[in-house]
Design a protein around this motif. Structure first.
Motif, PDB file in Angstrom:
ATOM      1  N   GLY A   9      48.630  37.526  44.539  1.00 29.89           N
ATOM      2  CA  GLY A   9      48.498  36.534  43.473  1.00 29.89           C
ATOM      3  C   GLY A   9      48.071  35.175  43.994  1.00 29.89           C
ATOM      4  O   GLY A   9      47.215  34.507  43.407  1.00 29.89           O
ATOM      5  N   ARG A  12      44.355  35.344  45.031  1.00 29.77           N
ATOM      6  CA  ARG A  12      43.480  35.343  43.851  1.00 29.77           C
ATOM      7  C   ARG A  12      43.443  33.946  43.221  1.00 29.77           C
ATOM      8  O   ARG A  12      42.376  33.462  42.830  1.00 29.77           O
ATOM      9  CB  ARG A  12      43.983  36.371  42.844  1.00 29.77           C
ATOM     10  CG  ARG A  12      43.129  36.426  41.583  1.00 29.77           C
ATOM     11  CD  ARG A  12      43.544  37.563  40.689  1.00 29.77           C
ATOM     12  NE  ARG A  12      42.672  37.665  39.523  1.00 29.77           N
ATOM     13  CZ  ARG A  12      42.295  38.787  38.978  1.00 29.77           C
ATOM     14  NH1 ARG A  12      42.681  39.944  39.482  1.00 29.77           N
ATOM     15  NH2 ARG A  12      41.508  38.800  37.922  1.00 29.77           N
ATOM     16  N   ASN A  22      36.178  34.366  40.521  1.00 31.38           N
ATOM     17  CA  ASN A  22      37.036  35.190  39.684  1.00 31.38           C
ATOM     18  C   ASN A  22      37.371  36.505  40.379  1.00 31.38           C
ATOM     19  O   ASN A  22      36.681  37.501  40.225  1.00 31.38           O
ATOM     20  CB  ASN A  22      36.348  35.454  38.340  1.00 31.38           C
ATOM     21  CG  ASN A  22      37.251  36.207  37.371  1.00 31.38           C
ATOM     22  OD1 ASN A  22      38.444  36.381  37.612  1.00 31.38           O
ATOM     23  ND2 ASN A  22      36.680  36.645  36.257  1.00 31.38           N
ATOM     24  N   SER A  23      38.389  36.466  41.221  1.00 27.38           N
ATOM     25  CA  SER A  23      38.857  37.607  41.996  1.00 27.38           C
ATOM     26  C   SER A  23      37.861  37.975  43.095  1.00 27.38           C
ATOM     27  O   SER A  23      36.908  37.257  43.373  1.00 27.38           O
ATOM     28  CB  SER A  23      39.149  38.806  41.091  1.00 27.38           C
ATOM     29  OG  SER A  23      39.834  39.828  41.816  1.00 27.38           O
ATOM     30  N   GLY A  28      36.554  39.454  38.007  1.00 30.70           N
ATOM     31  CA  GLY A  28      37.908  39.719  37.531  1.00 30.70           C
ATOM     32  C   GLY A  28      38.525  41.000  38.050  1.00 30.70           C
ATOM     33  O   GLY A  28      39.440  41.553  37.419  1.00 30.70           O
ATOM     34  N   MET A  29      38.067  41.483  39.185  1.00 31.91           N
ATOM     35  CA  MET A  29      38.559  42.746  39.744  1.00 31.91           C
ATOM     36  C   MET A  29      40.083  42.748  39.874  1.00 31.91           C
ATOM     37  O   MET A  29      40.699  41.802  40.363  1.00 31.91           O
ATOM     38  CB  MET A  29      37.931  42.951  41.123  1.00 31.91           C
ATOM     39  CG  MET A  29      38.350  44.212  41.831  1.00 31.91           C
ATOM     40  SD  MET A  29      37.487  44.304  43.439  1.00 31.91           S
ATOM     41  CE  MET A  29      38.102  45.858  44.049  1.00 31.91           C
ATOM     42  N   ARG A  30      40.710  43.846  39.439  1.00 28.81           N
ATOM     43  CA  ARG A  30      42.151  44.002  39.588  1.00 28.81           C
ATOM     44  C   ARG A  30      42.493  44.255  41.053  1.00 28.81           C
ATOM     45  O   ARG A  30      41.800  45.001  41.744  1.00 28.81           O
ATOM     46  CB  ARG A  30      42.645  45.174  38.739  1.00 28.81           C
ATOM     47  CG  ARG A  30      44.163  45.221  38.612  1.00 28.81           C
ATOM     48  CD  ARG A  30      44.585  46.344  37.704  1.00 28.81           C
ATOM     49  NE  ARG A  30      44.635  47.616  38.425  1.00 28.81           N
ATOM     50  CZ  ARG A  30      45.160  48.736  37.912  1.00 28.81           C
ATOM     51  NH1 ARG A  30      45.633  48.724  36.684  1.00 28.81           N
ATOM     52  NH2 ARG A  30      45.176  49.841  38.623  1.00 28.81           N
ATOM     53  N   LEU A  31      43.565  43.630  41.525  1.00 23.54           N
ATOM     54  CA  LEU A  31      43.981  43.797  42.907  1.00 23.54           C
ATOM     55  C   LEU A  31      45.148  44.765  42.983  1.00 23.54           C
ATOM     56  O   LEU A  31      46.237  44.495  42.476  1.00 23.54           O
ATOM     57  CB  LEU A  31      44.377  42.442  43.517  1.00 23.54           C
ATOM     58  CG  LEU A  31      43.299  41.355  43.512  1.00 23.54           C
ATOM     59  CD1 LEU A  31      43.811  40.089  44.178  1.00 23.54           C
ATOM     60  CD2 LEU A  31      42.032  41.854  44.211  1.00 23.54           C
ATOM     61  N   ASP A  32      44.906  45.904  43.608  1.00 26.83           N
ATOM     62  CA  ASP A  32      45.943  46.926  43.781  1.00 26.83           C
ATOM     63  C   ASP A  32      46.409  46.947  45.229  1.00 26.83           C
ATOM     64  O   ASP A  32      45.626  46.694  46.148  1.00 26.83           O
ATOM     65  CB  ASP A  32      45.397  48.311  43.404  1.00 26.83           C
ATOM     66  CG  ASP A  32      45.047  48.413  41.934  1.00 26.83           C
ATOM     67  OD1 ASP A  32      45.767  47.808  41.111  1.00 26.83           O
ATOM     68  OD2 ASP A  32      44.057  49.097  41.607  1.00 26.83           O
ATOM     69  N   GLN A  49      38.864  49.013  48.071  1.00 28.62           N
ATOM     70  CA  GLN A  49      39.385  49.163  46.711  1.00 28.62           C
ATOM     71  C   GLN A  49      40.827  48.692  46.568  1.00 28.62           C
ATOM     72  O   GLN A  49      41.199  48.129  45.541  1.00 28.62           O
ATOM     73  CB  GLN A  49      39.299  50.636  46.274  1.00 28.62           C
ATOM     74  CG  GLN A  49      37.867  51.162  46.164  1.00 28.62           C
ATOM     75  CD  GLN A  49      37.844  52.624  45.764  1.00 28.62           C
ATOM     76  OE1 GLN A  49      38.528  53.463  46.352  1.00 28.62           O
ATOM     77  NE2 GLN A  49      37.051  52.940  44.758  1.00 28.62           N
TER      78      GLN A  49
END
Length: 312
Positions: A9, A12, A22-23, A28-32, A49
């Motif tokens: 967090g 980002r 944006n990421s 806006g890619m989700r961070l896993d 990924q």
């Protein structure tokens, strides 16, 4: 798990607030992330990924989620992948690693609100067990001095081009020394940031980020140095204190910057520190030539003359 969540967090948020990105992919890619990888796993990595964290073996390393700069380092590999895509070998690979180190320490400094002269400039200071005599994995302030003990040996990073390490471009050779020779651009950034002063992410970080965006997969040290010099001039002015700081940074590691990146040479754009004025004059001359050609074509069309050859 909470440390991993907070670290992702913070990274980002840094890219969003400081660099308006944006990421990781700027979309806006989700961070896993996955924690507790394997048993006593001594590493953390970004696989393109997801983030993966080991718990350490408890002898040398402890939980890899404990170090915000390590998390930011790994995620920045994703940023590099989505911008310049620096090839992961030899000098371009060392730049790839260096960008991750630079952004790793900047995220930590931003989180702690530290100025350049207050920061420790260390990567991974929090992941060694207390019994290991080591400051960190790497030091941007003093490459080659992050650790020196019987278990790990001595930090092999050079801080100057005269000590550049030639290694085989193989996995055993660290892909040509990507984790070793990254000490050279790391030191250049540290010196630049210290010369500028204040918060390193505000000016030096912006110059390096914009230079990354302007780079290509095969960019090497000299071209990247030239690009940072040009970007500093574009962002803060030709002969500005910021541009001079960039020059000082690279001078300190044995790389002499020029006023234009290698990729621009031979492009027809004039070189030199007065290149902006030269470009304006060059464009004006081209515009006049085109206008004269247009008039010639118009006269030939009206007079039924022989048509001019097509423009290439």
């Amino acid at each position: 798990m909470n440390q991993a969540f907070d670290g992702l967090g913070s990274t980002r948020q840094f890219y969003q607030d400081v660099l308006q990105r944006n990421s990781i992919d700027d979309r806006g890619m989700r961070l896993d992330a996955y924690v507790h990888r394997g048993v006593r796993y001594n590493n953390a990595f970004w696989n393109g990924q997801v983030m993966v964290f080991g718990d350490g073996d408890g002898v040398v390393f402890t939980d890899f989620t404990a170090s915000l700069d390590v998390i930011a380092h790994e995620l920045t590999h994703g940023v590099t992948e989505h911008t310049a895509g620096l090839d992961y070998h030899n000098q371009s690979g060392a730049l790839n690693e260096s960008m991750s180190d630079v952004m790793g320490v900047l995220v930590k400094q931003w989180s702690l609100r530290q100025t350049a002269d207050q920061a420790d400039w260390l990567i991974g200071a929090d992941i060694f067990t207390p019994g290991i005599g080591a400051d960190a994995l790497r030091s941007l302030k003093a490459p080659g001095q992050a650790y020196d003990n019987d278990l790990l040996g001595k930090d092999p990073q050079p801080a100057h081009m005269r000590d550049y390490v030639e290694l085989p471009d193989t996995e055993e050779g660290d892909n040509g020394g990507v984790h070793i020779n990254s000490g050279i651009p790391n030191k250049a950034f540290y010196v630049t940031a210290l010369e500028i002063g204040g918060y390193a992410w505000e000016v030096a970080g912006r110059i390096w980020y914009e230079s990354l965006r302007a780079s290509t997969a095969t960019t090497e040290f000299q071209e990247f140095a030239d690009t940072t010099f040009v970007k500093a001039g574009e962002l803060y002015g030709i002969d500005s204190a910021e541009q001079k700081a960039v020059q000082t940074g690279w001078d300190g590691v044995g790389i002499t910057v020029t006023s234009e990146p290698t990729a621009m040479r031979g492009s027809g754009v004039p070189s030199g520190t007065d290149s902006v004025a030269d470009v304006v004059r060059h464009l004006a001359e081209m515009s006049a030539s085109i206008e004269n050609l247009r008039r010639d074509l118009q006269r030939q069309a009206v007079g039924g003359g022989r048509p001019a050859p097509p423009l290439a």
